[in-house]
Design a protein around this motif. Structure first.
Motif, PDB file in Angstrom:
ATOM      1  N   ALA A 106       0.834  -1.203   0.000  1.00 42.89           N
ATOM      2  CA  ALA A 106       0.000   0.000   0.000  1.00 42.89           C
ATOM      3  C   ALA A 106       0.869   1.254   0.000  1.00 42.89           C
ATOM      4  CB  ALA A 106      -0.913   0.010   1.222  1.00 42.89           C
ATOM      5  N   PRO A 107       0.443   2.307  -0.717  1.00 43.36           N
ATOM      6  CA  PRO A 107       1.184   3.576  -0.679  1.00 43.36           C
ATOM      7  C   PRO A 107       1.196   4.154   0.732  1.00 43.36           C
ATOM      8  CG  PRO A 107      -0.433   3.548  -2.479  1.00 43.36           C
ATOM      9  CD  PRO A 107      -0.713   2.357  -1.623  1.00 43.36           C
ATOM     10  N   ALA A 108       2.121   5.063   0.983  1.00 45.14           N
ATOM     11  CA  ALA A 108       2.232   5.690   2.303  1.00 45.14           C
ATOM     12  C   ALA A 108       0.931   6.374   2.673  1.00 45.14           C
ATOM     13  CB  ALA A 108       3.377   6.707   2.283  1.00 45.14           C
ATOM     14  N   GLY A 109       0.466   6.101   3.872  1.00 46.75           N
ATOM     15  CA  GLY A 109      -0.778   6.695   4.344  1.00 46.75           C
ATOM     16  C   GLY A 109      -2.028   5.973   3.904  1.00 46.75           C
ATOM     17  N   GLN A 110      -1.882   4.924   3.058  1.00 52.53           N
ATOM     18  CA  GLN A 110      -3.037   4.173   2.580  1.00 52.53           C
ATOM     19  C   GLN A 110      -3.124   2.775   3.185  1.00 52.53           C
ATOM     20  OE1 GLN A 110      -5.548   5.299   0.459  1.00 52.53           O
ATOM     21  NE2 GLN A 110      -4.553   7.247   0.957  1.00 52.53           N
TER      22      GLN A 110
END
Length: 516
Positions: free
Chosen positions: A220-224
């Motif tokens: 997952a992307p950062a913050g997701q």
């Protein structure tokens, strides 16, 4: 008797499923669209599109049916009916094992009824709740069976326990309090048996069940990642409601709503009594559980007492977490769905009333005991009558629900007849429209200012964005429709190609995309 009541409950819900009652919505459509993508082999989602904390186990269960027959609300909901039937059966088995047979019959009878709030949580594919409830009951039954030495293949049982716990946590994080107490019950039931290979299988089963979540969060992307998203939605800015407001929304409205005593539009004061009584019954059940544990003369009786306490503590932790949240006060009518898991603890909540009512007729009962028995019987009768009234009120309102569902289907047909394959609309129109047309129509979500809204599946937004003459499906008189008519000016009326039950379908000569 329990079988008759259970069959009646399943039959009642089967009729509702065939009638598409409760009405469908775009949240449920997103699960259905995920099921279509899974069936077609296009995708293997872990979480609901645009919501990276809600598992899509329900989509995987429905995928074979939708892959065979195409988009269908009844087929999307049919696996949930099977989960409900399993829940009833497990509730009966656990109640009979740790309480009494006739209390198990009463529990099945109450669970067979269902107001709109209760049935919506059981039969609509909106994530988590239909599958985690039977999972928790199965976990407690495994712990009790292991503690009573009734399991031949104990290693397999511990592995199955871990797998169920992992799948349940993937499906819905709200079940975490019950999973915690179920694990504690297992440890207290067979502490020595978890050392060695059984413990390894327990951990391996849990790892297998939660593996989709771990894999998705790694990429997952950062913050997701799930924790970040869950933390974000749990800490919305705004004025924090007072404790009194949260207690009122959580106890006096949330508990009766989740228990099926109230209609969806709110609880009258006369129905709020069960919410006020609920913590008292939990405390009484906790006291009885502690007494049973201290009086236990063998490991089997001790593990049954532990299971009772697990039901009590699981309900208490769930209720405490809900009351601490602003959601309990800001919109208790909509958010009462988060308390639907309290049905797991219904046997423990009724146990103090059942013991008092059963003890009163005995010849040795004192006057005080007889008075308590009369009061307990009255509470049980009142609860049954209120639950039945909630069910009948829901049934009486079914014609309106059916009319609303037919309107959604007519709207989908009108869009197709107008030759539109790419349209813009609001959130509650788009998902439902896409599913009802089997993705023949793609819909991009706009807010009231004709700006991009909550587009869960970006591919639909991109498809509509490439259309030269997209349509617009908007409620007549809504802010979005008024904004569109202002932009179209004198060409607004000429752009209307259909109107269905207060919803207008526009097809302007040129695309209107003010956000560009």
């Amino acid at each position: 008797m329990a079988l008759l009541l259970g069959v009646a409950g399943v039959g009642y819900r089967l009729v509702l499923i065939l009638l598409t009652v409760p009405a469908s919505n775009s949240d449920e459509a997103t699960f259905g669209l995920a099921a279509l993508h899974i069936a077609g082999g296009h995708e293997r989602p872990v979480f609901l599109y645009g919501q990276r904390y809600m598992g899509v186990l329900e989509s995987y269960l429905a995928a074979p049916l939708l892959g065979w027959a195409g988009p269908s609300w009844p087929l999307l909901r049919l696996p949930l009916l099977a989960l409900y039937a399993i829940f009833l059966w497990l509730a009966y088995r656990l109640t009979r094992r740790i309480f009494s047979g006739w209390l198990a019959v009463v529990v099945v009878g109450l669970l067979a009824l269902g107001s709109e709030r209760v049935v919506r949580d059981q039969l609509t594919a909106v994530g988590g709740r239909p599958e985690v409830k039977p999972a928790v009951l199965a976990l407690l039954l495994i712990a009790v069976a292991l503690g009573e030495r009734r399991v031949r293949h104990r290693w397999l049982a511990t592995g199955a326990f871990g797998l169920l716990a992992g799948l349940a946590l993937w499906s819905d994080w709200l079940i975490a309090p019950y999973l915690l107490v179920a694990v504690v019950a297992l440890v207290l039931a067979v502490p020595r048996d978890l050392v060695g290979w059984p413990g390894v299988l327990l951990v391996a089963g849990f790892a297998a069940g939660i593996a989709p979540v771990v894999k998705d969060n790694i990429v997952a992307p950062a913050g997701q990642d799930s924790l970040s998203v869950f933390r974000e939605i749990s800490t919305k800015e705004g004025v924090a409601p007072s404790l009194a407001e949260r207690l009122h929304g959580g106890l006096l409205e949330g508990v009766p709503l989740a228990s099926g005593l109230c209609p969806m539009d709110g609880c009258a004061r006369g129905a709020q009594w069960f919410g006020a009584l609920y913590p008292v019954l939990l405390l009484a059940a906790a006291g009885l559980g502690v007494v049973a544990y201290r009086r236990a003369v063998d490991p089997a009786a001790r593990v049954r007492a532990v299971a009772i306490l697990a039901l009590v503590v699981g309900a208490a932790l769930t209720l405490l977490a809900y009351v601490r949240s602003p959601l309990a006060a800001t919109d208790p009518l909509a958010n009462a769905r988060y308390l639907s898991v309290l049905q797991i603890s219904l046997p423990a909540v009724l146990w103090p009333l059942w013991l008092a009512a059963a003890h009163a007729p005995r010849a040795t009962a004192s006057v005080a005991a007889r008075l308590r028995g009369v009061a307990a019987t009255g509470v049980l009768a009142a609860l049954t009558v209120a639950t039945l009234a909630g069910t009948l009120a829901f049934v009486a309102g079914m014609p309106g629900v059916r009319a609303e569902e037919r309107s959604a289907r007519r709207l989908a047909d009108a869009v197709l007849r107008a030759g539109l394959r790419e349209v813009y609309g609001d959130y509650w129109t788009c998902g439902r429209l896409i599913f009802n047309t089997g993705e023949a129509v793609a819909c991009g979500v706009l807010d009231g200012d004709l700006r991009p809204g909550q587009n869960r599946y970006p591919a639909y937004w991109r498809r509509v964005g490439l259309a030269a003459r997209p349509g617009y499906v908007l409620a007549a008189g809504s802010p979005a429709e008024r904004a569109l008519r202002r932009l179209l000016g004198g060409r607004a009326d000429a752009a209307v190609v259909a109107e269905v039950d207060g919803t207008r379908v526009y097809r302007p000569e040129h695309a209107v995309r003010p956000w560009r």
